[in-house]
Design an enzyme around this catalytic site. Sequence first.
Site, PDB file in Angstrom:
ATOM      1  CD  GLU A 104      19.198  39.565  10.216  1.00 43.32           C
ATOM      2  OE1 GLU A 104      18.491  40.587  10.282  1.00 43.32           O
ATOM      3  OE2 GLU A 104      19.754  39.048  11.211  1.00 43.32           O
ATOM      4  CE1 TYR A 145      20.791  68.842   0.106  1.00 47.42           C
ATOM      5  CE2 TYR A 145      20.987  70.674   1.629  1.00 47.42           C
ATOM      6  CZ  TYR A 145      20.600  70.172   0.392  1.00 47.42           C
ATOM      7  OH  TYR A 145      20.033  71.005  -0.530  1.00 47.42           O
ATOM      8  CD  GLU A 156      19.980  47.893  19.244  1.00 51.25           C
ATOM      9  OE1 GLU A 156      18.944  47.581  19.858  1.00 51.25           O
ATOM     10  OE2 GLU A 156      20.508  47.163  18.367  1.00 51.25           O
ATOM     11  CE  LYS A 205      17.834  43.574  10.400  1.00 45.45           C
ATOM     12  NZ  LYS A 205      18.666  42.899  11.428  1.00 45.45           N
TER      13      LYS A 205
END
Length: 120
Positions: free
Chosen positions: A22, A54, A74, A99
């Site tokens: 990863e 934004y 997290e 993910k």
Amino acid sequence: MTDRISVKGLRARGRHGVLAAERELGQEFVVDATLFLDTAAAAAGDDLTRTVHYGELAQDLVKVVEGEPVNLIETLAQRLADVCLAREQVLSAEVSVHKPAAPIPLPFDDVIVTITRSRA
């Protein structure tokens, strides 16, 4: 009164995760961010400086995803929430990190971590 500004489905490539592959190969992450704030003053004066831009928010969120790798989504979600709360008008923020290519050896649609943070 609390209003919302949301950016949904923001995509960026990052190298987050606990596995070496990863970190080496990276993968796409998808971010949803909802900001809670009062937009009445901005609307009354048609004044961008009294709300959250934004487009700039989206760019700042992508920089975090593309930036320093972390093990946990997290942790990534917390960093993204911190970016949202750095804007003075924002009272609280809800951030989801998707993910979709998580290394799970079973059929699945998505892995999502959602956090809500407020000013202390």
